[in-house]
Write an enzyme that holds these catalytic residues in place. Structure first.
Site, mmCIF file in Angstrom:
data_model
loop_
_atom_site.group_PDB
_atom_site.id
_atom_site.type_symbol
_atom_site.label_atom_id
_atom_site.label_comp_id
_atom_site.label_asym_id
_atom_site.label_seq_id
_atom_site.Cartn_x
_atom_site.Cartn_y
_atom_site.Cartn_z
ATOM 1 N N LYS A 222 0.827 -1.211 0.000
ATOM 2 C CA LYS A 222 0.000 0.000 0.000
ATOM 3 C C LYS A 222 0.859 1.259 0.000
ATOM 4 C CE LYS A 222 -4.247 -2.176 1.227
ATOM 5 N NZ LYS A 222 -5.223 -2.599 2.217
ATOM 6 N N ARG A 258 -2.835 -10.245 4.887
ATOM 7 C CA ARG A 258 -3.311 -10.395 3.502
ATOM 8 C C ARG A 258 -2.251 -9.782 2.593
ATOM 9 N NH1 ARG A 258 -5.823 -7.260 -0.218
ATOM 10 N NH2 ARG A 258 -7.421 -8.192 -1.544
HETATM 11 N N1 PMM Z 1 -7.223 -4.322 0.696
HETATM 12 C C1 PMM Z 1 -7.608 -4.359 -0.581
HETATM 13 C C2 PMM Z 1 -8.694 -5.142 -0.998
HETATM 14 N N2 PMM Z 1 -9.370 -5.899 -0.111
HETATM 15 N N3 PMM Z 1 -9.668 -6.683 2.087
HETATM 16 C C3 PMM Z 1 -9.304 -6.673 3.381
HETATM 17 N N4 PMM Z 1 -9.968 -7.433 4.279
HETATM 18 N N5 PMM Z 1 -8.252 -5.910 3.828
HETATM 19 C C4 PMM Z 1 -7.532 -5.115 2.988
HETATM 20 O O1 PMM Z 1 -6.602 -4.430 3.471
HETATM 21 C C5 PMM Z 1 -7.903 -5.088 1.609
HETATM 22 C C6 PMM Z 1 -8.989 -5.902 1.193
HETATM 23 C C7 PMM Z 1 -6.851 -3.528 -1.577
HETATM 24 O O2 PMM Z 1 -5.685 -4.174 -1.989
HETATM 25 P P1 PMM Z 1 -5.573 -5.018 -3.378
HETATM 26 O O3 PMM Z 1 -6.122 -4.124 -4.471
HETATM 27 O O4 PMM Z 1 -4.133 -5.307 -3.566
HETATM 28 O O5 PMM Z 1 -6.377 -6.267 -3.239
#
Ligand code: PMM
Length: 283
Positions: A222, A258
């Site tokens: 991020k 994650r």
């Molecule tokens: N971040 C993204 C998408 N989904 N879900 C949860 N639970 N926590 C997060 O921090 C989160 C998420 C955005 O990141 P990506 O686009 O790389 O998936």
């Protein structure tokens, strides 16, 4: 019914602390388009599983700041083939805020719903999760993805995130979701400044104590990491910083992280686990 209890049997229960990200989107902030086709996304999921992911999080709508919404039909077309292909081999979560997408993904084998809106976006979401008896990850987000980074403000970000997550857990339980099926996430980067994100990590132990369910942390690649580490706008240059957040999160009570690069975080988690068990013996 789904619970987060650990079991050794891969494919039927959560076996470790690392969730791997499988974005089936053309526009996610760090890997948009790379795994967009169902075959590429499936192969990517298998590789993450081999690298040690305990859960594969399949998403069909980008939540990056400013992202445009996707219809439920398009989202279903993106995620269902990938969920169906991966579910026999892995614990699969579906990253969605739409009840129709959650329902279709559950029918295809998903066992967890990861909702960045914590059930607020779609009034049917909590009922779908409760009826199916699947796991539910409730994340904190200020506003909605399109506008969430426009001047986010809090009086006390840690307290407000805790209060919100507790309220969302109460709402889920009232809708019939089992408390054992819940996990929460402070939502790093979702309506937060760099300082807010750092505060949430700094006070992770307080969050873990106060929410009373397992906590997930999603800091992988991020943008605040680019600012803090001085690596700038390239998400691919944030891996070392991501691993630092994995170590910090697991050492301060997070149940799961994650991440995009599963292998790096699995190795880091192994070191944390080894040192922690030695520290427990020495103490
Ligand atoms: N971040 C993204 C998408 N989904 N879900 C949860 N639970 N926590 C997060 O921090 C989160 C998420 C955005 O990141 P990506 O686009 O790389 O998936």
């Amino acid at each position: 019914m789904f619970t987060w209890g650990l079991s050794q049997e891969r494919g039927t229960a959560v076996t470790g602390p690392v969730m791997g990200i499988v974005n089936v989107t053309p526009d996610s902030f760090s890997d948009g388009g790379r795994w967009f086709g169902a075959d590429a996304a499936h192969a990517h999921g298998v590789a993450l599983l081999e690298a040690g992911a305990a859960v594969l999080d399949v998403g069909g709508e980008s939540t990056r700041p400013g992202a445009e919404p996707v219809t439920a039909t398009d989202e279903i077309d993106r995620v269902v083939p990938v969920v169906r292909a991966l579910a026999p081999h892995a614990v699969v979560s579906v990253d969605t805020s739409k009840a129709a997408v959650a329902r279709a993904a559950i029918a295809a084998g998903a066992r967890i719903v990861n909702d960045v809106s914590a059930g607020r976006h779609d009034p049917d979401m909590l009922r779908v999760v409760a009826d199916a008896g699947v796991g539910f990850i409730a994340m904190h987000m200020r506003g909605e993805p399109r506008t969430m980074q426009e001047d986010p403000r809090y009086d006390d970000v840690v307290r407000e995130v805790i209060d919100h997550l507790r309220a969302r857990c109460d709402a889920a339980v009232s809708a019939g979701v089992a408390p054992e099926a819940l996990m929460v996430d402070p939502g790093i980067g979702f309506g937060k400044t760099v300082e807010h994100n750092v505060a949430l990590l700094a006070h992770l132990e307080t969050i873990v104590e106060r929410v009373e369910v397992p906590v997930l942390v999603g800091a992988s690649r991020k943008s605040f990491l680019g600012v803090l580490a001085g690596t700038g706008a390239d998400p691919g240059a944030r891996e070392a910083a991501t691993v630092a957040t994995t170590v910090w999160a697991l050492e301060h009570g997070a149940a799961m992280v994650r991440v995009h690069d599963v292998a790096a975080s699995v190795r880091a988690a192994a070191i944390v686990g080894r040192v922690r068990s030695m520290a427990a013996v020495a103490a």
